[in-house]
Design an enzyme around this catalytic site. Sequence first.
Site, PDB file in Angstrom:
ATOM      1  N   TYR A   1      -4.451   1.461  15.685  1.00  0.00           N
ATOM      2  CA  TYR A   1      -3.184   1.390  16.428  1.00  0.00           C
ATOM      3  C   TYR A   1      -3.346   1.040  17.890  1.00  0.00           C
ATOM      4  O   TYR A   1      -2.507   0.366  18.463  1.00  0.00           O
ATOM      5  CB  TYR A   1      -2.446   2.735  16.325  1.00  0.00           C
TER       6      TYR A   1
ATOM      7  N   GLU B   1      -7.512   8.461   6.304  1.00  0.00           N
ATOM      8  CA  GLU B   1      -7.746   9.092   7.605  1.00  0.00           C
ATOM      9  C   GLU B   1      -8.261  10.531   7.514  1.00  0.00           C
ATOM     10  O   GLU B   1      -7.609  11.457   8.011  1.00  0.00           O
ATOM     11  CB  GLU B   1      -6.451   9.079   8.440  1.00  0.00           C
TER      12      GLU B   1
ATOM     13  N   GLU C   1      -3.535  -0.015   8.051  1.00  0.00           N
ATOM     14  CA  GLU C   1      -2.397   0.356   8.897  1.00  0.00           C
ATOM     15  C   GLU C   1      -2.584  -0.247  10.274  1.00  0.00           C
ATOM     16  O   GLU C   1      -3.699  -0.289  10.799  1.00  0.00           O
ATOM     17  CB  GLU C   1      -2.257   1.887   9.069  1.00  0.00           C
TER      18      GLU C   1
ATOM     19  N   ASN D   1      -7.372   1.984   9.722  1.00  0.00           N
ATOM     20  CA  ASN D   1      -6.067   2.167  10.351  1.00  0.00           C
ATOM     21  C   ASN D   1      -6.288   2.103  11.852  1.00  0.00           C
ATOM     22  O   ASN D   1      -6.966   2.960  12.422  1.00  0.00           O
ATOM     23  CB  ASN D   1      -5.457   3.528   9.981  1.00  0.00           C
TER      24      ASN D   1
ATOM     25  N   HIS E   1      -3.145  10.879   0.505  1.00  0.00           N
ATOM     26  CA  HIS E   1      -2.555  10.676   1.830  1.00  0.00           C
ATOM     27  C   HIS E   1      -1.931  12.000   2.271  1.00  0.00           C
ATOM     28  O   HIS E   1      -0.734  12.094   2.525  1.00  0.00           O
ATOM     29  CB  HIS E   1      -1.544   9.531   1.814  1.00  0.00           C
TER      30      HIS E   1
ATOM     31  N   ARG F   1       0.850  -1.183   0.000  1.00  0.00           N
ATOM     32  CA  ARG F   1       0.000   0.000   0.000  1.00  0.00           C
ATOM     33  C   ARG F   1       0.890   1.239   0.000  1.00  0.00           C
ATOM     34  O   ARG F   1       1.722   1.413   0.895  1.00  0.00           O
ATOM     35  CB  ARG F   1      -0.901   0.001   1.242  1.00  0.00           C
TER      36      ARG F   1
END
Length: 508
Positions: free
Chosen positions: A340, A196, A403, A338, A151, A106
């Site tokens: 985390y 995002e 992500e 994404n 992005h 990606r």
Amino acid sequence: MSRTVVLVVVAALLSETWGVPLSSGSSPRAANHFPDGFYLGAATAAYQVEGGWNEGGKGESIWDHTLHAQPNLTADGQNGDVAADSYHKYKEDVQLLVGLNANVYRFSLSWPRILPTGDTDNINQAGIDYYNSLINELLANGIQPMVTLYHWDLPQELQKLGGWPNAVIADYFVEYARIAFENFGDRVKLWLTFNEPDMFSNGYSSATALAPGADSPGVADYLLAKAVLLAHARVYRLYDQRFRPTQRGRVGITLNIDWYEPLTSSADDAEASDRQLQFECGLWAHPIFSREGDFPEVVKLRVAANSRKEGRTRSRLPTLSPAEVNLIRGTADFFGINHYSSSLVTSGSSGSEPSKTYDSGVVTSMFEGYPTSFWISDIPWGLRKLLNWLHKSYPGYPFFITENGWSDPPGVLNDTARIHYYRGYLSALLRSINDDGVPVIGYTAWSLLDNLEWMNGYTIKFGLYSVDYDDPERPRTAKASVPVMAQIYKERAVPLEDFENADTTPPS
Ligand SMILES: *[C@@H]1O[C@H](CO)[C@@H](O)[C@H](O)[C@H]1NC(C)=O
Ligand SMILES: *[C@@H]1O[C@H](CO)[C@@H](O)[C@H](O)[C@H]1NC(C)=O
């Protein structure tokens, strides 16, 4: 309800009689194995790795502009002018992916590398050639390209028009996307419109969080939401009508979503958790992925109420007309995530008024008792809870983890904490797929390389491969996590012992 029961019974009978697995894979597999056809790879973004900021005819982006004008915005005063130099070293980077046994990469296109002014007056062939070379090199090595159109590196010329809060930017984005589909769509089958939006909206709600540093909290970020959703929807529909019949790819969007665990078992904290998820995820996901479309009710109500309290005659959150709701609803082939970390959440007041944080009416805090680095806590069951929540909230869409990763301070090559993190999160992902039945089609780790971590500069490191930023050659070195990930990607399974030891079940 009753139809579900019948289906489960039939599936169970089939399973007993012919050994057909309950999950959708074509052959039976153990719980620690990924389904057939699952994508496993790594991710990067143009501004964070490419460098070559003014080479080959590239135009200026808001990141070039902002960090050149205010170098002290990043923790180390550095910028992405050279970054990891992937603009020159892309062939080496493809070999790093080969070393991981990745079957997908990606990366993002730099809009001003292709359209230096953001518009079609100058279509920069050298920029198109660069991405053609990268895509061809990936395919020659058996790696699928997954392309993010946006992005965060908006052409600076479009920032002169106000950037994303100005709905007219969507018109430019559609033309840019058309050029990308025309030039790369014969070979690129996985597309993401935006990365995002909730995070990059901070570039318009704060002076210092991200480029361009337009300081309009609680106003510009909501205007941006409408513009970005319409831009996304129009690009999806363009692909669907003009390109899908011949190119047969899939188009999605990627949202940043952490898990928010209620601080206590009170109903109030459960509501705070839902509210936080609606403000971070639902603001973007509900218009696209829910059956009814439009912004979430709780977001509409709270922003309208606060706007009234501030003496405004209309809400800071723009409305979507019925035609816009219909245009946006259902415009994705998959849902990119994404993810985390996880935090605790309770209701309360935080953030200045007006702001999106203030509107959400929650206070978050970090968990104690879990491995922590910077803002990330290593809590694998949080991913599992999130995937189950998303699948329940937005049924019918496959997910792609675009992500997920761990940051270290500089100098950590024996990255045992990252290894622990990936073993845990990949195990939680497998539990979600194989035990819980959440449809997930792929995973790209963040990140392939140590890179420019936005306002953190080069001070925090997400790479599986380290990059020596003191050396003009930017040499890459595999960290200890590389052979671990390469083994998982090769076997397409997390080793059973790691899988069984992983923290994939929430504490009761
Ligand atoms: C950063 O630099 C700008 C001028 O370039 C200055 O106005 C600002 O105060 C500086 N900020 C910090 C935190 O030093
Ligand atoms: C990495 O760190 C772990 C844990 O401290 C240690 O057991 C291992 O020997 C180290 N590996 C290398 C190559 O230094």
